[in-house]
Design a protein around this motif. Sequence first.
Motif, mmCIF file in Angstrom:
data_model
loop_
_atom_site.group_PDB
_atom_site.id
_atom_site.type_symbol
_atom_site.label_atom_id
_atom_site.label_comp_id
_atom_site.label_asym_id
_atom_site.label_seq_id
_atom_site.Cartn_x
_atom_site.Cartn_y
_atom_site.Cartn_z
ATOM 1 N N ILE A 128 0.838 -1.198 0.000
ATOM 2 C CA ILE A 128 0.000 0.000 0.000
ATOM 3 C C ILE A 128 0.870 1.243 0.000
ATOM 4 N N ARG A 129 1.883 1.254 0.847
ATOM 5 C CA ARG A 129 2.736 2.437 0.907
ATOM 6 C C ARG A 129 3.446 2.632 -0.427
ATOM 7 N N HIS A 130 3.864 1.520 -0.984
ATOM 8 C CA HIS A 130 4.542 1.581 -2.275
ATOM 9 C C HIS A 130 3.614 2.108 -3.356
ATOM 10 N N ALA A 131 2.385 1.641 -3.337
ATOM 11 C CA ALA A 131 1.412 2.077 -4.334
ATOM 12 C C ALA A 131 1.124 3.564 -4.185
ATOM 13 N N LEU A 132 1.036 4.034 -2.944
ATOM 14 C CA LEU A 132 0.801 5.462 -2.731
ATOM 15 C C LEU A 132 1.941 6.275 -3.336
ATOM 16 N N LEU A 133 3.143 5.805 -3.090
ATOM 17 C CA LEU A 133 4.293 6.514 -3.643
ATOM 18 C C LEU A 133 4.230 6.527 -5.171
ATOM 19 N N ASN A 134 3.928 5.370 -5.749
ATOM 20 C CA ASN A 134 3.813 5.297 -7.202
ATOM 21 C C ASN A 134 2.782 6.300 -7.711
ATOM 22 N N SER A 135 1.638 6.321 -7.049
ATOM 23 C CA SER A 135 0.578 7.226 -7.483
ATOM 24 C C SER A 135 1.045 8.668 -7.431
ATOM 25 N N ILE A 194 2.628 -0.672 -9.476
ATOM 26 C CA ILE A 194 1.191 -0.648 -9.227
ATOM 27 C C ILE A 194 0.794 0.597 -8.446
ATOM 28 N N PRO A 195 -0.126 1.400 -8.978
ATOM 29 C CA PRO A 195 -0.618 2.553 -8.237
ATOM 30 C C PRO A 195 -1.918 2.241 -7.501
ATOM 31 N N MET A 196 -2.422 3.172 -6.754
ATOM 32 C CA MET A 196 -3.571 2.929 -5.883
ATOM 33 C C MET A 196 -4.835 2.413 -6.558
ATOM 34 N N THR A 255 -6.171 7.035 -0.250
ATOM 35 C CA THR A 255 -5.814 7.451 -1.592
ATOM 36 C C THR A 255 -6.051 8.919 -1.813
ATOM 37 N N MET A 256 -6.935 9.504 -1.040
ATOM 38 C CA MET A 256 -7.256 10.898 -1.281
ATOM 39 C C MET A 256 -6.316 11.859 -0.571
ATOM 40 N N LEU A 257 -5.655 11.377 0.468
ATOM 41 C CA LEU A 257 -4.893 12.299 1.302
ATOM 42 C C LEU A 257 -3.873 13.110 0.526
ATOM 43 N N VAL A 258 -3.076 12.411 -0.283
ATOM 44 C CA VAL A 258 -2.019 13.131 -0.992
ATOM 45 C C VAL A 258 -2.555 14.137 -1.989
ATOM 46 N N THR A 304 -11.056 7.997 -5.921
ATOM 47 C CA THR A 304 -10.944 7.120 -7.072
ATOM 48 C C THR A 304 -12.329 6.610 -7.475
ATOM 49 N N PRO A 305 -12.716 6.827 -8.724
ATOM 50 C CA PRO A 305 -14.074 6.470 -9.150
ATOM 51 C C PRO A 305 -14.454 5.021 -8.847
ATOM 52 N N VAL A 306 -13.534 4.107 -9.040
ATOM 53 C CA VAL A 306 -13.853 2.717 -8.752
ATOM 54 C C VAL A 306 -14.253 2.566 -7.291
ATOM 55 N N ALA A 307 -13.476 3.225 -6.421
ATOM 56 C CA ALA A 307 -13.780 3.141 -4.997
ATOM 57 C C ALA A 307 -15.127 3.772 -4.689
ATOM 58 N N VAL A 308 -15.409 4.878 -5.365
ATOM 59 C CA VAL A 308 -16.682 5.557 -5.111
ATOM 60 C C VAL A 308 -17.848 4.649 -5.469
ATOM 61 N N GLY A 309 -17.700 3.920 -6.556
ATOM 62 C CA GLY A 309 -18.754 2.986 -6.944
ATOM 63 C C GLY A 309 -18.984 1.942 -5.862
ATOM 64 N N TYR A 310 -17.910 1.368 -5.359
ATOM 65 C CA TYR A 310 -18.045 0.364 -4.301
ATOM 66 C C TYR A 310 -18.658 0.991 -3.052
ATOM 67 N N LEU A 311 -18.171 2.183 -2.721
ATOM 68 C CA LEU A 311 -18.699 2.882 -1.555
ATOM 69 C C LEU A 311 -20.194 3.093 -1.709
ATOM 70 N N ALA A 312 -20.597 3.437 -2.933
ATOM 71 C CA ALA A 312 -22.009 3.712 -3.179
ATOM 72 C C ALA A 312 -22.870 2.480 -2.948
ATOM 73 N N ILE A 313 -22.288 1.295 -3.119
ATOM 74 C CA ILE A 313 -23.078 0.088 -2.840
ATOM 75 C C ILE A 313 -23.553 0.119 -1.394
ATOM 76 N N THR A 314 -22.657 0.517 -0.500
ATOM 77 C CA THR A 314 -23.072 0.569 0.902
ATOM 78 C C THR A 314 -24.014 1.736 1.157
ATOM 79 N N LEU A 315 -23.834 2.818 0.425
ATOM 80 C CA LEU A 315 -24.720 3.959 0.622
ATOM 81 C C LEU A 315 -26.131 3.662 0.138
ATOM 82 N N TYR A 316 -26.214 2.972 -1.000
ATOM 83 C CA TYR A 316 -27.507 2.712 -1.612
ATOM 84 C C TYR A 316 -28.168 1.451 -1.088
#
Lengths: 276, 536, 311
Positions: free
Chosen positions: A65-72, A223-225, A250-253, C133-145
């Motif tokens: 995960i940390r690696h992916a964050l860095l990649n992203s 691999i990114p996030m 994933t949103m923090l950065v 991330t849109p993919v994550a938002v979609g999954y998140l929305a499953i729990t919301l909906y």
Amino acid sequence: MRLAYRTGLGAITVLALFLVLFPFYWAFLNSIKRPEETFQPTWIPFLQFQPTLEHWRSQLATPEIRHALLNSVIISIGAATLALALGTLAAYGLARFRFNRPSNGALTTWFLSQRVLPPVMFVTPFFLLMRQFGLLDSVLALVLLNATFTLPFAVIILSQTFRELPRELEEAALVDGASHLQSFLSVVLPLALPGLAATWVICMAFSWNEFLFALSLTSKSAIPMPVIIAGAEHTRGVQFWFVGVNVLLTMLVPIVLALLAQRYIIRGLTLGAVKG
Amino acid sequence: MRRAKPIRFLLLPFLIVLLAACGGGEQQTGQKSGVDEGMAAEAVKPGAYKAPKVAEPCGNDCPYEGDTVTVTVNTAGKEGPISGPLYEVRDEFEAATGAKLEIVELPFAEHFPKLMTDLTSQTGEYDASIAGAWWLGDLVGGDFIIPYDKYYNDPKFPQWDDQDVLPGPRELLYYGGKKYMVANDHDGQVMYYRRDLLEDPKHQEAFQKKYGYELRPPQTWDEFADVAEYFNGKDLNGDGEPDSGLTMHLKVGGQGMFHFMSFSAPYVIGPENPNLYWFDPENMEPLIDSPGHVRALKKLVELTHYGPEAMKAWSLGESWDYFLRGEAALTFTWGDLGALAQQEGSKVKGKIGAAPIPGTTEYYNVEDGEWVKSDEINVVGNTTGGSWAGVISKFSDAPEATYYLLALMATEEKSTVYAARGWDGVDPGRYYHFLPPDGTGSMENYKKAGWNEGDAREYTTAYFDNFNAEQQFPYLRIPATFEYWTALDTNLSDAVTGQATPEEALKDTAGEIEDITERLGREQQLKIYKTSLNLE
Amino acid sequence: MDSASDNSRSLGYETGPKAAPSKTRTDYTKFVFIGPAVIWIVAFTIFPLFYALYTSLYTYRFGQRFGFVGVGNFTRLVTDENLLSSLRVTLSFVAGTVTVEMVLGVALALLLSREIRGTNVMRGIATLPLFATPVAVGYLAITLYYEQDGPINSLIQAFGGKGIPWLSDPFWALVAVILVDIWQWTPFVFLITLAGLQGLPSELYDAARVDGAGAFQNFRYLTLPLLAPLLWLILLLRLVEAFRVFDIPVSLTLGGPGRATEVYSLYTYRTALRFFDHGYAAAQGILLLVIVMLIVSLIFSRIRGLYEEER
């Protein structure tokens, strides 16, 4: 009446912000609930359910995960900066010069068309291309590709930004003997800061969230996030706690980066007051 | 006049949230997860019960020194289904062979496409893949994987016996007479029911009165419908809210079409028609819209009325959760559910009953084109699902080291532990997994993995009966299987959500299937279909 | 030179007599500016484009080229019911999302363009969805909906309504997907519009205030015309993105129930990476390109007036 008006605006603003934030709150809840509690209608930790920090702990401890964050981070900053560099130049060209064949309109349309084709059509050719140059599973490949595909944003948004700037300052610089390039760098760019910052943020966000090429062209080290997040869907179904933790992580950065960039959007206003 | 302080308004949303929270929160008071009449669900942490070491370290004389084996597997992490055992065995494998093991986790839905990209471009980055059984049509048809017959009996590899695998799942290891898949997971669907509810004298009396026969684990789909109808709307987990008779996972792309396969098998397969479910062996025309299939789909649609509306969009997780919260009396699905029921958070540990999928008293013989009544209940076993197992890529540069790894994981010592543990996603399918008198397994094994005795017995017996059944559902393993299944999947969803009638849905499916067959070449597909079913 | 009118109308190119003296330098300079970007894009996309075109002329088996069919894949497009269905779904989706996003995004930008204490933070918050991330938002929305007492239905019920079958009903599923997209992409419109608003000269508004104009008139007669060119471009960008929406319908509903939310990109994706029918997928991509570029060109020709020089 004035008060009611302002109150109304205030209420609407708050409502809008609530709608924006609520899904994040829910992601947070998902990330601290035990998996079997994901679908329980419990909203408040401690009061209605026992939260657990286990998911956060396990994700943050995972080197992947940390690696992916860095990649992203590398991919999106690299791509956004590259796209901005190329795009700003092109945008200025479109804004201040007339092209005959193809016309400015045609060029703009061509840039726009780069965002139309479904990326899945390009998966195989890019895979082959990157394989050819030994760039499979490399961060560089994704920087280059994302720069390519966010370039249209830069060109289109910035060309309009440039068009709206008053011409006098550039003309003054030209009269003073500066070349177009010099006047562009020293006069135009500073004025266009809000647009530049906004565009950089957009390019960064799009690169950050790009999934398909990330998936097809990486396998271990690059691999990114977004690929990690797609891994939330196991054979047994989506691991919602995983999504909860990772969507927030994933949103923090990008948020930090965007907040930094936001300052430039505001700074532009004070500069504008000096205009005219 | 300064603008009104918007901060005040921030309170409003929180009030709304509180309101909704309390409104929904009512049901939760007094409920502690898992603690129920003394049957506390003890959590068995993944690391607790380890698979024994089988391979000796090779020391200085390592056979595959310098090789790297790269295996692709569905993403699930170090302690997740199917991928977990790979991580667990890595050290042992590397010490025993001198080779290095690279584990590449791929999102479940992207696993096969990514593998195919690697194979079709002959990149050869992956040596092996823990593959789904339905991939074999494309993998063997495209000549992308190698058979392991030549390694199987060679003593330098860990030994395992494919005859240990029950007949149903065993078939999936071979293709065209050669061995391709090294046994690992064995999937199939069985019926689960709430033992406590069905054995409750109160319910038994009421049911008998209403339906005129004894309440017992349903043996036919009609009985299943009755039981589901009976329990629908009653409170099944003591929380004061009405629950459902059954639950299913019917989401498009949520493996809903597997449900239909298990479900409809006894409507089409029978003593006089043991093999023909998918295509006519004369001309490769689809059979999916036969009267048998249609009647099955009609029944399935009827069943959706005894479950929550939302289940039409549920994938595995949501549906299983629902059952594990005690809100459904019946369901039919994979082995994961039995294992999950033993874990912390399950409200139904100790209450699980399991039995093979119900059958029918009448099935449709597609060959003769007529309905056949059956005195005995027509039951069909199934190996529905992935049955994830290792295959070796033709482009691997370390096939022997690769086979070593797969065979190591297939040894009896390891497989016994894998099958008992729920978290590793490996389900029972070999004789030594099942309890006597069916097999040679032991209850100790299951208890060590945290199973409730009663549940374990129910579960293993059901699976044994399922895999041992004389009639087995013919698993489709021809090129483009997934494409055929997607056609079925989307149309099933149409039928279940009322966007099409069962007849229309299946007719559309048949039409789409025909298009696919035409495109790929009817003769070719026919030949492969017959080979895959050993029909000549 | 009247600076006010110049500001409000200098949206064109360097074309007047002023350009004459530097004409020869201009000719080369403009290529210096636009050159790098063009060369970059061409370099990266020329091979894939030709590859895609080439691919579209063949059928595929086991993911490998099988037989030449020329326009076969393209004629297949016309008779493919499922493709047409996905096109319809996509059109509904585009109509539903782009319109709402434009209106809301601009409104939000106006709302937060005032320089009052706290707006910085609010602007920051308003852009957050872009980073999820849109993919994550979609999954998140499953729990919301989630229909059985999920948060959204709970809120609706708290206000006395009935729960909505968000994901199990074909109509509502599309609405659900549209709502998620609106949540995610309105900030896009917001952000760019905000930057645009910041760039507007404040003297105009001072002059207008002196004339006694109210907020609404300010907007309609000053802001809107000034912003119009930018807004049209934002609309075009959103339009193009909406036509190729992918992540959210896939992670939230995977095109279901049935094909109710199966958007064009999903269909193409399935064709290429689930059925390995690359030839047909390439043809689908080309068709989408044609359709979208037609629409874009149409819009462009209408609004060209905004960009042409006035004189």
